[in-house]
Design a protein around this motif. Structure first.
Motif, PDB file in Angstrom:
ATOM      1  N   GLY B  51      -2.596  13.529   1.092  1.00  0.00           N
ATOM      2  CA  GLY B  51      -2.940  12.275   1.761  1.00  0.00           C
ATOM      3  C   GLY B  51      -2.071  11.933   2.947  1.00  0.00           C
ATOM      4  N   GLN B  52      -1.340  12.916   3.462  1.00  0.00           N
ATOM      5  CA  GLN B  52      -0.484  12.623   4.624  1.00  0.00           C
ATOM      6  C   GLN B  52      -1.284  12.590   5.909  1.00  0.00           C
ATOM      7  N   ILE B  53      -2.304  13.441   5.984  1.00  0.00           N
ATOM      8  CA  ILE B  53      -3.198  13.420   7.141  1.00  0.00           C
ATOM      9  C   ILE B  53      -4.640  13.437   6.643  1.00  0.00           C
ATOM     10  N   PRO B  67      -7.604  12.101  -2.079  1.00  0.00           N
ATOM     11  CA  PRO B  67      -6.431  11.697  -1.271  1.00  0.00           C
ATOM     12  C   PRO B  67      -6.798  11.052   0.060  1.00  0.00           C
ATOM     13  N   VAL B  68      -8.051  11.246   0.480  1.00  0.00           N
ATOM     14  CA  VAL B  68      -8.463  10.599   1.724  1.00  0.00           C
ATOM     15  C   VAL B  68      -8.650   9.103   1.484  1.00  0.00           C
ATOM     16  N   PRO B  71      -4.629   7.760  -0.754  1.00  0.00           N
ATOM     17  CA  PRO B  71      -3.465   8.635  -0.533  1.00  0.00           C
ATOM     18  C   PRO B  71      -2.251   8.263  -1.388  1.00  0.00           C
ATOM     19  N   THR B  72      -2.019   6.981  -1.532  1.00  0.00           N
ATOM     20  CA  THR B  72      -0.842   6.571  -2.307  1.00  0.00           C
ATOM     21  C   THR B  72      -1.030   6.889  -3.790  1.00  0.00           C
ATOM     22  N   ARG B  75      -0.245  10.480  -4.328  1.00  0.00           N
ATOM     23  CA  ARG B  75       1.193  10.760  -4.273  1.00  0.00           C
ATOM     24  C   ARG B  75       1.947  10.177  -5.463  1.00  0.00           C
ATOM     25  N   GLU B  76       1.316   9.222  -6.159  1.00  0.00           N
ATOM     26  CA  GLU B  76       1.887   8.757  -7.433  1.00  0.00           C
ATOM     27  C   GLU B  76       1.846   9.894  -8.455  1.00  0.00           C
TER      28      GLU B  76
END
Lengths: 489, 247
Positions: B51-53, B67-68, B71-72, B75-76
């Motif tokens: 989910g960074q990009i 993740p789109v 995203p957070t 990352r959890e």
């Protein structure tokens, strides 16, 4: 090294600097930057003179600006080792790769400083001199660059502008040299507070002895280009650089620093892990919180000088509250820089944090550091110069309002990228306009319309609140603007 | 439910297409290697998955989460060791783990316990209170590895995990990765090191030019064929075809 390598490195650094900026800021846009600077300074100078500010005050302010600019540029030494290892290495390939060449760090830093001098003298100071000189000449009815004073007297317009450029450049050099010398001395074991105390004592002696210190600076040459003044100012510039060269050691690599754990204690007080990390980074990077205090102290000193000068020239004492409040609020600009230089948003996106979380944490850190430091120095200014209570209150509101407005505007325009990214001409034009529009009227009132009437004070107080709200509003709008940009980069 | 699902993922940077119509599935409990030369699109794929990009097109899911869109939330669930060295600046390793624990909601007691465990496992106990900016690259890498696994996530993405590490620590990390996988977790390694992929991974996807050109299990390769053979064959062949097409 006299075999031409120094010159080669210098030329390549200059070329790289240009390419870096023109690449980052879409080529042709950056080439227009000097034009924009000339237009901005011309507009501000014209506005100041036509609203009653004396040309002498404008030129004094311009020299003060060049001095502060020089101090800031010299503050590369503040980040000294960190800059060479982390910032410059990442940003400038040449400086990074040159570390593997047979060049000393001292020489490398020296070339870098000279490169900065040439760069800023041509791209910033020359357009500032041309813009201000032309605007003042027009606004004061063709009275010459200095309104009949000093170096400008009897010279054609081009000559006066070049004279102004020369003294501005020397003032800039003096500022750079002063910072590097101060850093060198403190790194030789002299505590910073001792240096500040010595400087304060020297200023005190000069004031008590009615000694015109400015006469022996490049600004003094601007006022009256006599041979003794030229000699004295050149000697002063040379002296600070000699002290800097003798004391500053760019290659000094202290042992790995071990520190007692502080994160949890700070986090429990600050309440946010990213804000805590940000403040720890500021605290532990070279210069510590001292660099934030230094920025505010410079603004304090500059404001005091401008107030004195304006009082001497116009016979009217400017408003202490309004002048100090508005100008000290500008420290928000450097505070933003310190808070954003040790990391980037990407580095947080490996954790369960959103871009919005990072922005919010930076804003929190800013509120804890920027306005509070500004207010502390404002209190010093009030204790030093006094002033009516109502003006003092309005000045405090203006300080917080200007600081928040600067943070909001900068974050909205650049995200959390360091200030260098404002060097996109288009962005800088917007930023400059956004600053000039509210600040010039405030400063005109503070400097030229004192004592400020109750009605005007009420308007300024309301203006301060509006600026604060505008800053918060821009910050909130940046939360909608930047997350998508980071993810679509 | 697969640990990772990628369908027709495409991501470009300006005129350069980093990932092109990549499709891939990674099951839970795999130690999956994304192997490819520089610029193959490995890091971009990992950044999309975490989910960074955002991708230009295609669908991706990690443990069933998009993740789109979230995203957070992704990352959890996962741990990330980024390719770009991102030292925790002026904090010490101990403080960095405090930071990681804070953003991941771990209590201080758990953070202390895991800090000691990781410091002992990778051998940086004596550096716990040294500013990370003053650590060697190898020591910084150890800290970042520990940070990626600190919250014991079910899926971990690690980019060139053995870079800058001495052979002893490399062996410790390899052993840990195998144990972590055996405990039922999923590990995705992006690397251009064929030996690392061959030795560590239960399955390897070879990427080149933004697409998947091979999907193999090193342990199931014929005796006369190595992962390096597969890699060179697929990547060289692709390059040759590219040259021919250009001509």
């Amino acid at each position: 090294m006299t075999d031409g390598r120094t010159r080669r490195v210098f030329v390549e650094m200059l070329r790289e600097e240009w390419r870096m900026h023109s690449h980052l800021f879409r080529g042709g846009h950056f080439a227009l930057f000097p034009v924009l600077i000339a237009a901005l300074t011309a507009g501000a100078a014209w506005l100041l003179v036509t609203t009653g500010t004396g040309p002498g005050t404008v030129f004094a302010g311009l020299h003060a600006l060049a001095f502060v600019f020089g101090l800031h540029t010299g503050s590369i030494g503040f980040v000294g080792r960190d800059a060479l290892r982390n910032l410059l290495g990442d940003l400038t390939l040449l400086v990074f790769t040159a570390r593997t060449l047979p060049l000393s760090q001292d020489r490398l830093l020296g070339i870098f400083v000279v490169k900065d001098l040439v760069y800023y003298a041509i791209l910033f100071l020359l357009p500032m001199a041309l813009g201000t000189g032309a605007a003042v000449a027009v606004a004061s009815g063709g009275g010459g660059v200095a309104g009949g004073q000093g170096v400008a007297e009897g010279l054609p317009a081009a000559g006066t502008a070049l004279g102004l450029w020369a003294t501005l450049t020397l003032t800039f050099v003096l500022g750079m040299g002063a910072t590097i010398a101060a850093l060198g001395i403190t790194r030789r074991g002299v505590p910073g507070w001792t240096l500040l105390a010595a400087l304060g004592a020297a200023v005190g002696v000069a004031v008590a002895g009615n000694l015109d210190v400015a006469a022996y600076t490049p600004y003094g040459v601007f006022l009256d280009a006599t041979l003794p003044r030229v000699g004295a100012s050149l000697a002063l510039v040379a002296a600070v650089f000699v002290v800097g060269a003798l004391t500053f050691d760019a290659s000094a690599r202290p042992a790995a620093r071990t520190v007692a754990p502080a994160f949890r204690r700070w986090r429990d007080r600050v309440g946010d892990p990213v804000a805590t990390k940000t403040l720890l980074d500021v605290h532990r990077s070279s210069g510590g919180f001292g660099k934030v205090l230094f920025s505010a102290a410079v603004l304090l000193g500059v404001t005091a000088s401008l107030i004195d000068l304006a009082g001497q020239i116009t016979g009217v004492s400017p408003s202490v509250g309004v002048s100090f409040g508005a100008i000290l609020g500008l420290s928000g600009f450097t505070t933003y820089n310190w808070l954003t230089q040790s990391d980037d948003v990407d580095s947080y996106l490996v954790h369960p944090l959103s871009v919005e979380d990072v922005f919010a944490a930076k804003f929190r850190a800013f509120l804890l550091l920027g306005p509070l430091v500004g207010l502390a120095f404002y209190a010093v200014a009030l204790a030093w110069r006094g002033g009516p209570i109502l003006e003092a209150l309005v000045g405090a509101v203006l300080l917080v309002g200007v600081a928040c407005y600067i943070f909001g505007t900068t974050v909205y325009l650049t995200g959390l990228s360091p200030n260098e990214f404002l060097f996109d001409t288009g962005l800088f034009a917007v930023f400059g306009l956004a600053m000039v529009l509210p600040l010039v009227p405030i400063l005109v009132v503070g400097f030229a319309l004192a004592p400020v009437s109750t009605g005007l004070l009420a308007a300024l107080g309301a203006g301060g609140l509006v600026l604060a709200l505008a800053g918060v509003g821009l910050y909130r709008r940046s939360l909608a603007k930047w997350p998508a940009r980071y993810r679509e980069r | 439910m697969p640990a990772i699902q990628i369908d027709d993922l495409t991501r470009a940077y300006g005129d350069v297409t980093a990932v092109e119509e990549l499709s891939l599935t990674v099951a839970e409990g795999e130690l999956f290697g994304l192997l490819g030369p520089n610029g193959a699109g490995k890091t971009t794929t990992m950044e999309v998955l975490t989910g960074q990009i955002a991708p230009d097109s295609g669908q991706v899911a990690v443990l069933g989460v998009d993740p789109v869109a979230e995203p957070t939330a992704v990352r959890e669930l996962v741990g990330v060791l980024p390719e770009k060295e991102s030292p925790p600046s002026f904090m010490t390793p101990r403080e960095y783990f405090d930071f990681v624990g804070s953003v991941r909601g771990l209590d201080d007691e758990t953070v202390d316990e895991r800090t000691d465990t990781w410091a002992e496992r990778l051998g940086f106990a004596e550096k716990l209170d040294t500013m990370a900016t003053d650590l060697s690259r190898g020591q910084q890498q150890k800290v970042m590895i520990a940070g990626a696994f600190f919250h014991e996530p079910a899926v971990v993405f690690i980019d060139e995990p053995l870079a800058n590490l001495d052979p002893i620590v490399q062996e410790r990390v390899k052993r840990f990765l195998r144990e972590y996988r055996e405990a039922g977790n999923t590990v995705v390694i992006t690397t251009h090191d064929v030996d690392v992929a061959a030795e560590l991974c239960s399955r390897v996807g070879v990427v080149h030019g933004g697409g998947l050109v091979a999907d193999v299990r090193p342990s199931e390769l014929p005796a006369d064929e190595t992962l390096l053979d597969v890699f060179l064959d697929r990547v060289d062949a692709t390059v040759e075809r590219g040259v021919a097409a250009d001509d």
